[in-house]
Write a protein that holds these residues in place. Structure first.
Motif, mmCIF file in Angstrom:
data_model
loop_
_atom_site.group_PDB
_atom_site.id
_atom_site.type_symbol
_atom_site.label_atom_id
_atom_site.label_comp_id
_atom_site.label_asym_id
_atom_site.label_seq_id
_atom_site.Cartn_x
_atom_site.Cartn_y
_atom_site.Cartn_z
ATOM 1 N N SER A 105 9.910 -20.478 -2.564
ATOM 2 C CA SER A 105 9.014 -21.027 -3.528
ATOM 3 C C SER A 105 7.671 -21.214 -2.963
ATOM 4 O O SER A 105 7.720 -21.926 -1.961
ATOM 5 C CB SER A 105 9.469 -21.879 -4.519
ATOM 6 N N MET A 106 6.368 -21.047 -3.551
ATOM 7 C CA MET A 106 5.243 -21.415 -2.933
ATOM 8 C C MET A 106 4.967 -22.798 -3.509
ATOM 9 O O MET A 106 5.413 -23.180 -4.495
ATOM 10 C CB MET A 106 4.296 -20.278 -3.363
ATOM 11 N N PRO A 107 4.104 -23.522 -2.579
ATOM 12 C CA PRO A 107 3.571 -24.872 -3.244
ATOM 13 C C PRO A 107 3.187 -25.052 -4.575
ATOM 14 O O PRO A 107 2.240 -24.014 -5.184
ATOM 15 C CB PRO A 107 2.461 -25.277 -2.264
ATOM 16 N N GLY A 108 3.851 -25.702 -5.389
ATOM 17 C CA GLY A 108 3.397 -25.998 -6.838
ATOM 18 C C GLY A 108 3.968 -25.129 -7.711
ATOM 19 O O GLY A 108 3.579 -25.199 -8.929
ATOM 20 N N GLU A 109 4.516 -24.011 -7.476
ATOM 21 C CA GLU A 109 5.387 -23.051 -8.289
ATOM 22 C C GLU A 109 6.597 -23.410 -8.762
ATOM 23 O O GLU A 109 7.386 -23.821 -7.907
ATOM 24 C CB GLU A 109 5.202 -21.587 -7.696
ATOM 25 N N THR A 110 7.056 -22.937 -9.697
ATOM 26 C CA THR A 110 8.503 -22.754 -10.312
ATOM 27 C C THR A 110 9.256 -21.814 -9.974
ATOM 28 O O THR A 110 10.486 -21.858 -10.087
ATOM 29 C CB THR A 110 8.540 -23.308 -11.724
#
Length: 525
Positions: free
Chosen positions: A70-75
């Motif tokens: 998962s990428m930073p800040g993503e759900t």
């Protein structure tokens, strides 16, 4: 909190980055990549490739991988399938006509096209920051300079070495013998392959001299592999599968891996009051074993390459789980499910990394059996996986061997989401134990309030081919009670599986946990 009067491991806490994996050199390499400005994907790739030198019986560039991140800040959780396909010119009928009931483990027919290198190159370019030359440099160094053989690796090397054949014995033995703990293992020919990949990317592996070496070795043994099979190798973006257990969501890689089996097992366990049971008592062990028998029976019937599988909704259905749960007698063991004719194994590596920006990576990477097929390419010493032994030869089975098809895989990376947010990448090595291992790791935390390290340390059991394997961490009284329920109980020769996990706290603190059943550790900074 653990009792400090007894041996054990404390959770590892940090804020800038964390890695948990099965060998300390790989963990240290991952942290070094983070410190040099790389992200979690860079670190995970660098550590994973190095594990092919630190634990060569478990993994290597002749193998496959699955990745969740998962990428930073993503759900959102992304998934990449880095598993290889059978050669186009091979199918089950050919092996049936030759008199085989299963794919021979040490034959070229068990060798699918390695998928991990393409996956690592793709992820480095798409998600990473530092570039392949930087990520592969540590492995190139250690492949040439050598790595001291760690204790668990030395222990595993002994039974696995019997699979080695031909030139593989020269590459994966030390002075013609199984190395002892502390002896130095080197793989300089692999360093040359990695140097070429660092310079020219995936084409340096799947075309040209390196590919020719692999193809020549395999076809000399009767393999159907062609240059086109290698040139066509490509990883695949896919969509994870997920399921709720109490107040968390467990995200798994979809088929051809067995993540859906872990979710089915958890769905079955929902129908029992697990939290009221003794976490290390016979009742919980019994219910888990019975649920696993049913979940694995469903796996054996339906799990296959996603392009050839039609029953994924059935495996993930709450209704399916309810019907299976109703078959469980809380006081008596049922007959074991018909086991796979396809081969199963216990060997793989898992690495997880979380960086300071919040990127999460959960990566699993394997050559299937110990030392895979036992076949290594003659010039460069690339050890081939035997993932093709995961195919069925039964005519009409969803997992029947066909050219260009991916086999059923045992390896599964996981990520736990809480309130929609990815908060814990985790993996449990151990072949077909993995769905049971995922379920136990989850229920140890949700039903018994264990922290990740305690959940990993806790004793394990596993119903496998008519035998309930119960680790020494259980009491003799529990083993006797399980036997009285009708289980055939044995203490396994080696510990069950090996887990790694990182918990992301709301405060930003990263909590790493690593299995004492392996040589590795969690490291943060």
């Amino acid at each position: 909190m653990r009792d400090f009067h007894f041996p054990g491991r404390s959770p590892v806490l940090a804020t800038n980055g964390m890695c948990a994996t099965s060998h300390p050199l790989a963990a240290a390499t991952a942290i070094d990549i983070l410190k040099r400005g790389g992200n979690a994907m860079d670190a995970a790739i660098a550590g994973a490739v190095l594990l092919g030198i630190c634990e060569p019986q478990m993994t290597g560039i002749g193998g496959d991988c699955f990745v969740l991140w998962s990428m930073p800040g993503e759900t959102k959780v992304h998934a990449l399938n880095g598993s290889g396909r059978a050669p186009a010119g091979l199918d089950a009928a050919m092996l049936r006509d030759a008199g085989h009931d299963t794919v021979p483990l040490g034959s070229p027919h068990a060798v699918t096209i390695p998928g991990a290198v393409d996956a690592f190159c793709t992820l480095s370019e798409r998600v990473g920051k530092l570039g392949l030359d930087t990520l592969l440099a540590p492995t190139i160094h250690y492949a040439e300079a050598g790595v001291p053989v760690a204790p668990r690796v030395a222990s595993d090397w002994i039974p696995c070495a019997t699979a080695l054949q031909g030139s593989a014995r020269d590459t994966y033995m030390v002075n013609g013998k199984v190395p002892k703990t502390g002896e130095i293992f080197r793989a300089p020919k692999q360093a040359e392959v990695l140097r070429r990949i660092a310079k020219d990317g995936r084409d340096a592996f799947y075309t040209g001299e390196v590919a020719e070496d692999m193809i020549t070795t395999l076809t000399a043994l009767g393999g159907a592999h062609t240059a086109q099979d290698f040139a066509n190798a490509a990883c695949t973006d896919t969509t994870p599968v997920a399921g709720a257990y109490k107040d968390i969501e467990v995200v798994e890689h979809p088929p051809n891996g067995q993540g859906a089996v872990a979710l089915l097992l958890l769905n079955i366990l929902k129908h029992f009051d697990i939290a009221s049971m003794d976490p290390f008592g016979a009742q919980r062990a019994h219910i888990e074993a019975e649920a696993a028998k049913l979940a694995y029976d469903a796996r054996n019937r339906f799990l296959a390459d996603a392009d050839h599988m039609t029953r994924i909704d059935h495996l993930l259905s709450e209704d399916t789980a309810a019907k299976l749960a109703a078959l469980i007698n809380p006081k008596r063991a049922m007959a074991n499910a018909t086991h796979l004719s396809e081969a199963v194994h216990k060997d793989t590596i898992y690495i997880t990394v979380v960086d300071g920006d919040g990127m999460i990576v959960s990566l699993i990477y394997s050559i299937f059996h110990g030392f895979g097929s036992g076949i290594a390419s003659d010039k460069f010493g690339i050890l081939f996986q035997n993932r093709g032994a995961g195919f069925s030869l039964t005519q009409g089975h969803p997992n029947e061997l066909k050219g260009g098809k991916r086999p059923m895989h045992t390896i599964i990376p996981g990520i736990i989401r809480s309130n929609g947010k990815p908060v814990m990448p985790f993996g449990v090595m151990g072949g077909q134990y993995q769905p049971t291992g995922h379920a136990r790791f989850v229920t140890n935390q949700t039903d018994f309030g264990m922290d990740p390290q305690a959940a990993i340390d806790a004793p394990r059991c596993f119903s496998d081919r008519g035998v309930l394997q119960v680790e020494r961490g259980y009491s003799e009284a529990v083993r006797q009670e399980l036997a009285d329920m009708g289980h055939t109980v044995e203490i396994p020769d080696s510990a069950l599986g090996g887990a790694q996990a990182i918990k992301v706290h709301d405060t930003g603190v990263l909590e790493g946990a690593s299995d004492p059943r392996k040589d590795g550790c969690a490291l943060g900074y």
